[in-house]
Design a protein around this motif. Sequence first.
Motif, short mmCIF file in Angstrom:
data_model
loop_
_atom_site.label_atom_id
_atom_site.label_comp_id
_atom_site.label_asym_id
_atom_site.label_seq_id
_atom_site.Cartn_x
_atom_site.Cartn_y
_atom_site.Cartn_z
N GLY A 261 -14.39 -60.10 -114.73
CA GLY A 261 -13.69 -61.27 -115.26
C GLY A 261 -14.28 -61.68 -116.58
N PRO A 262 -13.61 -62.58 -117.28
CA PRO A 262 -14.12 -63.04 -118.58
C PRO A 262 -15.41 -63.83 -118.39
N VAL A 263 -16.32 -63.67 -119.36
CA VAL A 263 -17.61 -64.36 -119.31
C VAL A 263 -17.81 -65.08 -120.64
N PRO A 264 -18.01 -66.41 -120.62
CA PRO A 264 -18.30 -67.10 -121.88
C PRO A 264 -19.62 -66.59 -122.44
N TRP A 265 -19.72 -66.52 -123.75
CA TRP A 265 -20.87 -65.87 -124.36
C TRP A 265 -21.34 -66.60 -125.60
N SER A 266 -22.64 -66.76 -125.74
CA SER A 266 -23.25 -67.32 -126.95
C SER A 266 -24.10 -66.24 -127.60
N PRO A 267 -23.58 -65.59 -128.65
CA PRO A 267 -24.35 -64.55 -129.32
C PRO A 267 -25.69 -65.10 -129.82
N GLY A 268 -26.72 -64.27 -129.70
CA GLY A 268 -28.05 -64.69 -130.11
C GLY A 268 -28.84 -65.35 -128.99
N ARG A 269 -28.15 -65.93 -128.03
CA ARG A 269 -28.82 -66.56 -126.89
C ARG A 269 -28.65 -65.72 -125.63
N ASP A 270 -27.43 -65.22 -125.40
CA ASP A 270 -27.10 -64.53 -124.16
C ASP A 270 -27.31 -63.03 -124.28
N LEU A 271 -27.84 -62.46 -123.21
CA LEU A 271 -28.03 -61.00 -123.12
C LEU A 271 -27.61 -60.56 -121.72
N TRP A 272 -27.02 -59.38 -121.64
CA TRP A 272 -26.75 -58.79 -120.33
C TRP A 272 -28.07 -58.32 -119.73
N TRP A 273 -28.29 -58.63 -118.48
CA TRP A 273 -29.49 -58.25 -117.75
C TRP A 273 -29.72 -56.74 -117.84
#
Length: 161
Positions: A140-152
């Motif tokens: 499903g769609p995942v909200p994302w903040s570039p620079g803060r969020d990383l995929w595990w």
Amino acid sequence: MSADHSAPPPPDSSDNLPPTPGAEFIHFQLVAQAKQAAGTLRSLGVTAGERVAVLLPMAPESVVVTMACGRLAAIRKTLPLGEPAGMLRRRLVESGARMVITADSCYHNEQRYAAKKVLDAALVGCPAVERVLVVHRLPGPVPWSPGRDLWWHQALDTLEE
């Protein structure tokens, strides 16, 4: 005296073999992934005594995070699934965590829970959190903040010890 045909046949020698060492293999995998996760967390700035907030369902990654925090002498702060954003924000502020590890979405009380979406709402007005590691659980769609969020999974692959 009649023969009992319902009795099981006598065991042959193959029944006396020990079980396959599945538990040891699983333990080995968990330890290896915890070591890799600890290296990743360290490379992202987690140090001894630091708090790492965790918003995950009961999943292997939750165990790995606990073990990785133990390796670093970091403190795992569990955030309850299903809480509204305001309560999560309060818990995050009180914890002093600079990193959060969350699921994208998961099932909670037999309903889909958009953990990352709720976390993002909680992080508004919570500038202390610098990094969010996102564990993929459901499509499903995942909200994302570039620079803060990383995929595990990507963080573990690229920032390993």
